[in-house]
Design an enzyme around this catalytic site. Sequence first.
Site, PDB file in Angstrom:
ATOM      1  N   GLY A 245       0.828  -1.203   0.000  1.00 38.36           N
ATOM      2  CA  GLY A 245       0.000   0.000   0.000  1.00 38.36           C
ATOM      3  C   GLY A 245       0.863   1.254   0.000  1.00 38.36           C
ATOM      4  O   GLY A 245       0.771   2.079  -0.879  1.00 38.36           O
ATOM      5  N   THR A 474       3.295  -5.576   6.822  1.00 31.88           N
ATOM      6  CA  THR A 474       3.928  -5.026   8.012  1.00 31.88           C
ATOM      7  C   THR A 474       4.114  -6.063   9.113  1.00 31.88           C
ATOM      8  O   THR A 474       4.838  -5.811  10.063  1.00 31.88           O
ATOM      9  CB  THR A 474       3.036  -3.891   8.530  1.00 31.88           C
ATOM     10  OG1 THR A 474       1.669  -4.285   8.312  1.00 31.88           O
ATOM     11  CG2 THR A 474       3.274  -2.619   7.758  1.00 31.88           C
ATOM     12  N   GLY A 515       0.335   1.822  12.939  1.00 30.42           N
ATOM     13  CA  GLY A 515      -0.425   0.586  13.038  1.00 30.42           C
ATOM     14  C   GLY A 515      -0.001  -0.321  14.172  1.00 30.42           C
ATOM     15  O   GLY A 515      -0.813  -0.723  15.008  1.00 30.42           O
ATOM     16  N   LEU A 621       8.445  -5.168  18.673  1.00 26.90           N
ATOM     17  CA  LEU A 621       7.511  -6.248  18.995  1.00 26.90           C
ATOM     18  C   LEU A 621       7.944  -7.571  18.372  1.00 26.90           C
ATOM     19  O   LEU A 621       7.742  -8.630  18.963  1.00 26.90           O
ATOM     20  CB  LEU A 621       6.106  -5.867  18.519  1.00 26.90           C
ATOM     21  CG  LEU A 621       5.586  -4.567  19.152  1.00 26.90           C
ATOM     22  CD1 LEU A 621       4.288  -4.138  18.484  1.00 26.90           C
ATOM     23  CD2 LEU A 621       5.400  -4.738  20.649  1.00 26.90           C
ATOM     24  N   GLN A 629      10.591  -4.296   7.841  1.00 24.78           N
ATOM     25  CA  GLN A 629      10.022  -2.974   7.593  1.00 24.78           C
ATOM     26  C   GLN A 629      11.125  -1.964   7.311  1.00 24.78           C
ATOM     27  O   GLN A 629      11.012  -1.125   6.423  1.00 24.78           O
ATOM     28  CB  GLN A 629       9.214  -2.512   8.815  1.00 24.78           C
ATOM     29  CG  GLN A 629       7.878  -3.193   8.925  1.00 24.78           C
ATOM     30  CD  GLN A 629       7.010  -2.833   7.751  1.00 24.78           C
ATOM     31  OE1 GLN A 629       6.530  -1.723   7.635  1.00 24.78           O
ATOM     32  NE2 GLN A 629       6.833  -3.762   6.839  1.00 24.78           N
ATOM     33  N   GLY A 695       7.769   1.440  10.827  1.00 26.40           N
ATOM     34  CA  GLY A 695       7.637   1.124   9.404  1.00 26.40           C
ATOM     35  C   GLY A 695       8.076   2.235   8.472  1.00 26.40           C
ATOM     36  O   GLY A 695       8.341   1.983   7.300  1.00 26.40           O
ATOM     37  N   GLU A 696       8.124   3.439   8.965  1.00 26.85           N
ATOM     38  CA  GLU A 696       8.497   4.546   8.084  1.00 26.85           C
ATOM     39  C   GLU A 696       9.828   5.187   8.461  1.00 26.85           C
ATOM     40  O   GLU A 696      10.425   5.892   7.653  1.00 26.85           O
ATOM     41  CB  GLU A 696       7.378   5.603   8.087  1.00 26.85           C
ATOM     42  CG  GLU A 696       6.095   5.017   7.545  1.00 26.85           C
ATOM     43  CD  GLU A 696       4.945   6.001   7.436  1.00 26.85           C
ATOM     44  OE1 GLU A 696       4.009   5.705   6.689  1.00 26.85           O
ATOM     45  OE2 GLU A 696       4.975   7.063   8.101  1.00 26.85           O
TER      46      GLU A 696
END
Lengths: 736, 168
Positions: A245, A474, A515, A621, A629, A695-696
């Site tokens: 996405g 992710t 998220g 996590l 990621q 993730g970013e």
Amino acid sequence: MKFDTPATTNPIDRLKVVGQPLDRIDGPLKTTGTAPYAYERHDVVADPAYGHVVGAAIAKGRIQRMDLAAARHAPGVLAIVTAANAGTLDKGSFNTARLLGGPDIEHYHQAVALVVAESFEQARAAAELVRIDYAPEPGSFNLRAAAGSATLPHENDITGPAETHVGDFTEAFARAPVTLDETYTTPDHSHAMMEPHATLAQWDGDRLTVWTSNQMIAWANADLAKTLGLPKEKVRVVSPFIGGGFGGKLFLRADVLLAALGARAAGRPVKVALQRPLIANNTTHRPATIQRIRLGAERDGTITAIAHESLSGDLKGGGPETAVNQTRLLYAGRNRMTAMRLAVLDLPEGNAMRAPGEAPGMMALEIAMDEMAEKLGLDPVEFRIRNDTQVDPENPQRPFSSRPFIECLRLGAERFGWSARSPRPGQRREGQWLIGMAMAAAFRNNLLMKSGARVRLDKAGRVTVETDMTDIGTGSYTIIAQTAAETMGVPMEQVVVRLGDSEFPVSAGSGGQFGANNATSGVYAACVKLREEVARRLGFNSREAEFSDGEVRVGNRTIALGAAAAEGEIVAEDFIEYGDLDKTHQQSTFGAHFVEVAVDRATGEARIRRMLAVCAAGRILNPKSARSQVIGAMTMGAGAALMEELAVDTRRGFFVNHDLAGYEVPVHADVPHQEVIFLDETDPFSSPMKAKGVGELGICGVGAAVANAIYSATGVRIRDYPITLDKYLDRLPDVA
Amino acid sequence: MKVRLVVNGTPHELNLDTRTSLLDALREHLHLTGTKKGCDHGQCGACTVLVDGVRINSCLTLAVMHEGDRVTTIEGLGTPERLHPMQAAFVRHDGYQCGYCTPGQICSAIAVLDEINEGIPSHVTERLDGAPELSADELRERMTGNVCRCGAYSNIVDAISEIAGSRA
Ligand code: FES
Ligand code: FES
């Protein structure tokens, strides 16, 4: 569960499951091709018809005449949907342009018709027969040319203030003994996710179900209902697997709306995938920016003045690329200003792409920092360390919740062999190659979002989690299972995770690297409720009960967890919501990127040889999926540095290279072995999980690290991305 | 038009539009959706399958051109319960994220190892008179037609290297 005081010790801290580098639970499905994506739902609808999208051939103007006769009579055609026959349609609250255009056209390849036929081949052939006469109008397609007409963007929570001023930047900059004033540009980027936007739609009376590919189920649900004028409850959105996405599937897009309209018109289920050549112009993209950065410093490297201005464009009613926001937080400096300007462009709709704002903003800021370090005669790592801040520089009363930025820089320098770097560019050679080594900071905010989940316990002790959270690659399935397993004290095999369905509780969804932390916190909240109910049923005091190994224990009394559900399934539902810990404390994630490149001294070909990222993002996590990621983001950042650019036709107003052959993204041969190190950290201000987004973070700054490495190799400074060899070939050091 | 294909060992007789690509024959007619459509234009590799043991982009070839051919798709390699060693290596090394390019990567990876085994050189092979090396650079070069926008490349090469090592 309301999270309004910093987390203390809780069941997650056991870290028997959370924090472990487990393989993904959806891995066997994905690697065997049995994970069902939207266009592949033969399991739910036996015989759908096929829709093929027709995109507008002009950027701006009107449809004068549409001749559908030939298409309508083509073999197999069942229906043709256009704005003229689709009935009244509203526009989604997250959409800038309408998803079905006509007679007015707002951008190139805006959908103007859907041809529905028995087969894919018939729909495609008939779509070729649609004849459209346009009356084009002149539009604004050139960001640089539109700069004079740019205005202050409308402010909201996401964009932040259009301008900020602290101290007196102008005076401090004028007085600074060492200054930099440079302009950097980043082009339009395309998400180019591998799975095209796709939807299968089925009506049952006035109820609509769409199997689609969407990051934010609740947004899609609300906007599809709004566009069709239906109550939300009549619309179901299902999206368990998403083939990438990166922000491109945050919103309701044309495939969903057209599949729904096509299914209504044809009177049977219809599926639609946007054809690859439509995606770049039909959907959203990351807008181009022109950024001016000014830095003023004392001779010892203390920044005294820092300014970042950014210009971007979008359709009327759209928003800016918020490229200045990290500059408000990343470095100290008493006098500061930022400003954003937004020009109206008639190009396709600009919107979020992986790390909107920071990704292009850091590409500029972190070249500027490299240039400034050189002017000061300072090591770039040391220059950043000297300007670290533990508080919000605009508001020193407000500390960072945690900020191990210096640790990231130091550890990265040590692991990468930074001491071998030559401070002067163009010094290191290996045969035909010029070798450069450079670094950049990484920075991205951590966002808190309400997020809900439902958990079920059956008498076999199996825990089923349901949330509308999505997994866009992710690792959501896995970290949610880990969270439930840890909290309920069961092995991973006893957890089932069901995601991406609007019939499940609304979650944070996938975007803005929010998220993982929020969705798992929502699952944790629901599990805590389930624990209370389990304890109640077993006659335990829930505070004393210990959940582990599939059992519940108080003192020396031990009962199997499933026994609590002997009389029937137990269902608990809750959500995490937040107090003001993100107001009292600035919550961000930090990192440092190190890159080594080799540039062919004759041809200018640039190869990335090594990449390292050190990241501080709270509790990790699952180190295995989190690492993925980060390497994925580093790869996308390398693409932005070296090749990615939507080429604008400024006369006709569209992105020319609108497929995967023309829009180049990194491939295997472009990417070396990548290393990622996570600092061992928890952030009790972020959530009960003590995690933050990751993730970013990996894309923020990495492009500048590549750019700086090319400078280090060649001595040629390029400020216009992408750094393709035509921009420096004529200035390479002499081939002696 | 009638066409017979042997897919994953099972013979099928299909009645297809002559315009139907091999990819759509698999996905839409045989419901073997493990093979992905990323571009339909030969630009991404998501549709990679093995035809008579050779990897091809199934979107770039018409099904009717494959009368009698033996096609192996991702479904023919392993199942979630019984993964092919390459599939298992992808899971272990997290050689995927969204999973959409993954079946194509795995089919390609298996074919790449066969190609190296057979001594077929690539653009980066240094010497043409010996067996190509099983280096990471060889793998990267040969895998380059399989785009992964999630950027799992580093892990994919680790996964393939592990399998290559155990074969060698
Ligand atoms: S779908 Fe065949 S190469 Fe992209
Ligand atoms: S795993 Fe998403 S494109 Fe490769």
